[in-house]
Design a protein around this motif. Sequence first.
Motif, PDB file in Angstrom:
ATOM      1  N   ASP A 435       0.856  -1.192   0.000  1.00 61.59           N
ATOM      2  CA  ASP A 435       0.000   0.000   0.000  1.00 61.59           C
ATOM      3  C   ASP A 435       0.892   1.242   0.000  1.00 61.59           C
ATOM      4  O   ASP A 435       1.080   1.908   1.018  1.00 61.59           O
ATOM      5  CB  ASP A 435      -0.903  -0.025   1.238  1.00 61.59           C
ATOM      6  N   VAL A 436       1.472   1.511  -1.183  1.00 64.49           N
ATOM      7  CA  VAL A 436       2.387   2.639  -1.330  1.00 64.49           C
ATOM      8  C   VAL A 436       2.033   3.414  -2.588  1.00 64.49           C
ATOM      9  O   VAL A 436       1.383   2.874  -3.497  1.00 64.49           O
ATOM     10  CB  VAL A 436       3.860   2.157  -1.419  1.00 64.49           C
ATOM     11  N   PRO A 437       2.431   4.682  -2.673  1.00 71.56           N
ATOM     12  CA  PRO A 437       2.178   5.462  -3.892  1.00 71.56           C
ATOM     13  C   PRO A 437       2.845   4.816  -5.112  1.00 71.56           C
ATOM     14  O   PRO A 437       3.885   4.168  -4.991  1.00 71.56           O
ATOM     15  CB  PRO A 437       2.802   6.827  -3.581  1.00 71.56           C
ATOM     16  N   ASP A 438       2.245   5.017  -6.281  1.00 75.11           N
ATOM     17  CA  ASP A 438       2.782   4.420  -7.503  1.00 75.11           C
ATOM     18  C   ASP A 438       4.227   4.834  -7.754  1.00 75.11           C
ATOM     19  O   ASP A 438       5.041   4.034  -8.243  1.00 75.11           O
ATOM     20  CB  ASP A 438       1.919   4.824  -8.707  1.00 75.11           C
ATOM     21  N   ALA A 439       4.554   6.065  -7.418  1.00 74.79           N
ATOM     22  CA  ALA A 439       5.915   6.559  -7.656  1.00 74.79           C
ATOM     23  C   ALA A 439       6.949   5.813  -6.813  1.00 74.79           C
ATOM     24  O   ALA A 439       8.119   5.712  -7.186  1.00 74.79           O
ATOM     25  CB  ALA A 439       5.990   8.057  -7.359  1.00 74.79           C
ATOM     26  N   PRO A 442       8.504   1.143  -7.677  1.00 76.81           N
ATOM     27  CA  PRO A 442       9.724   0.561  -8.255  1.00 76.81           C
ATOM     28  C   PRO A 442      10.835   0.332  -7.229  1.00 76.81           C
ATOM     29  O   PRO A 442      11.654  -0.584  -7.388  1.00 76.81           O
ATOM     30  CB  PRO A 442      10.141   1.591  -9.313  1.00 76.81           C
ATOM     31  N   ALA A 443      10.865   1.126  -6.172  1.00 74.13           N
ATOM     32  CA  ALA A 443      11.944   1.016  -5.183  1.00 74.13           C
ATOM     33  C   ALA A 443      11.715  -0.107  -4.176  1.00 74.13           C
ATOM     34  O   ALA A 443      12.648  -0.525  -3.495  1.00 74.13           O
ATOM     35  CB  ALA A 443      12.099   2.343  -4.436  1.00 74.13           C
ATOM     36  N   VAL A 444      10.473  -0.609  -4.091  1.00 78.77           N
ATOM     37  CA  VAL A 444      10.171  -1.568  -3.024  1.00 78.77           C
ATOM     38  C   VAL A 444       9.549  -2.876  -3.507  1.00 78.77           C
ATOM     39  O   VAL A 444       9.494  -3.839  -2.729  1.00 78.77           O
ATOM     40  CB  VAL A 444       9.220  -0.927  -1.978  1.00 78.77           C
ATOM     41  N   GLU A 445       9.086  -2.965  -4.740  1.00 78.71           N
ATOM     42  CA  GLU A 445       8.319  -4.144  -5.131  1.00 78.71           C
ATOM     43  C   GLU A 445       9.187  -5.344  -5.516  1.00 78.71           C
ATOM     44  O   GLU A 445       8.686  -6.464  -5.635  1.00 78.71           O
ATOM     45  CB  GLU A 445       7.363  -3.820  -6.275  1.00 78.71           C
ATOM     46  N   GLU A 446      10.492  -5.140  -5.704  1.00 75.36           N
ATOM     47  CA  GLU A 446      11.358  -6.273  -6.052  1.00 75.36           C
ATOM     48  C   GLU A 446      11.341  -7.307  -4.939  1.00 75.36           C
ATOM     49  O   GLU A 446      11.100  -8.489  -5.169  1.00 75.36           O
ATOM     50  CB  GLU A 446      12.780  -5.772  -6.306  1.00 75.36           C
ATOM     51  N   SER A 447      11.612  -6.906  -3.706  1.00 72.65           N
ATOM     52  CA  SER A 447      11.536  -7.791  -2.541  1.00 72.65           C
ATOM     53  C   SER A 447      11.649  -6.946  -1.289  1.00 72.65           C
ATOM     54  O   SER A 447      12.196  -5.833  -1.314  1.00 72.65           O
ATOM     55  CB  SER A 447      12.658  -8.838  -2.566  1.00 72.65           C
ATOM     56  N   ALA A 448      11.168  -7.489  -0.169  1.00 76.41           N
ATOM     57  CA  ALA A 448      11.260  -6.762   1.101  1.00 76.41           C
ATOM     58  C   ALA A 448      12.722  -6.622   1.532  1.00 76.41           C
ATOM     59  O   ALA A 448      13.120  -5.596   2.090  1.00 76.41           O
ATOM     60  CB  ALA A 448      10.459  -7.489   2.177  1.00 76.41           C
TER      61      ALA A 448
END
Length: 513
Positions: A435-439, A442-448
């Motif tokens: 639940d993060v802004p679209d912008a 890219p910085a977080v969706e690769e992996s935790a």
Amino acid sequence: MAMNDVATARVPGRLADRRRWAALAVLVGSVLLLAIDGTVLYLAVPSLTRDLAPTATQVLWIGDVYSLALAGLLVTAGTLADRIGRKKVLLTGSAAFGVASVLAAFSTSAEMLIGARLLLGVAGATIMPSTLSIIRDLFPDAGERSRAIAIWGAGSGGGLALGPLVGGALLDHFWWGSVFLVNVPVVAVFLITGALLLPESRDPAPGRFDLLSAGLSVAAITPLVYAIKHAVDQGLDAWTASSALFGLAAGVLFVRRQRRAQTPLIDVTLFRNPAFSGAVLADLIAIFALTGLLFFFSQYLQLVRGFDPLQAGLAEMPTTIAMTLVIGVVGWVVARLGVGRAVAAGLLVAAVGLLVVAAAEDANNYLWLALALLPVGLGVGLAMTLTVDAVVSAVPRHQAGAASAIAETAYELGVVLGIAVLGSVMALRYRAGLDVPDAARPAVEESAASALATLDPGSDLAGAVREAFIEAMQTTSVIAAVITAVAALVAWRTIPSGKKDETAGTGSTSGGG
């Protein structure tokens, strides 16, 4: 050759009890090393992510390629061991394992580490089936063999849980490569003690080695796992479909060839026996659930709970302790429930434990997680011990390598699929739950792990990453619980449950499920 075969036939009677159990200790030590190596890397994922910057798919391959190579080559390695000597193959594979460990320790890129882990798996494939084969030869008595396999199972299954503790202790003082380098002195000790204590054994009439069947066995497993991984990374595309179809086609050809061959790599007619098939499936599912949980649980403890590697390893100890307790209770449980019901009960206990793990991941107090891990370890340990015994006991001694290969292939496929399937579910659920802004995606969706390696730990974005990771872990744990409960039903319906005396073995039970 003839002298070796005669010596082989007399091994159990010739070796004193003390030496036989000392030989068992060496075999358990080797499988413990392999099992630890399967999970020791889990705690190192955050630190190697900072050094090597792997993608999420590469992280899965680093964890999975070891067991993938093991699973693909176990049938071939078990058959070779039956032919050229189990001790010889075991010691040769151990030496190769030490060399591959050095390569892994000093990897300078994600690709190099994946390659080194692949070599570790190839070497490990020559070790795993030989350990069970030699146990089958050392302990012809059903009761002694059951106890020996229970101890072997504690080493094999407990090693999965012990890996994070070893990794945590090393990572607390050294760099991530130390989790591989520690194998070298262990291998050296094993080579010396194994040469002195282990008997040589082989199949006196093995028949011709079928190279085509060996190739088909690898071709049936590897593409299917690749298809799962590729689907997570790139979606359902032509590569996913073609890989899956290729693996299935190779599997069909492999089974057909085994049915027609005079000396098959695997006697597929054994699977006509529902008890045998049920035992193999239950073994696979038990390890599937445990490995899928542990692979991401180690990351959860560090990334969400804020534990350091050593604390995280200690936090997983309840699983190891519970699996070790199985040695003392397996005979008592079988005497009262019978094999089939005991396996089903073990899987059901593990399923309940996985559900409690899912609920406890939100709890503030770690105590609830520790209590949840106990039934998981106890249930998986019980199911694995009894199913392996049932598989190995189903064939004559001269086919011990082939039967061991089936049991070990189920074990390693459980590891592979646990990481691949549950890992893929985990990755998809994590991305869907962000639940993060679209912008910021890219910085977080690769992996935790990669996201939290660069984010400010106290930021709102880091909090959203941790929340998504917890939700993904809970979903994955529930799915593993459901699959394990289904396996409990299969075991109850297929594996006979004729009760035995506690001193008897588990392999020849009779009676309805």
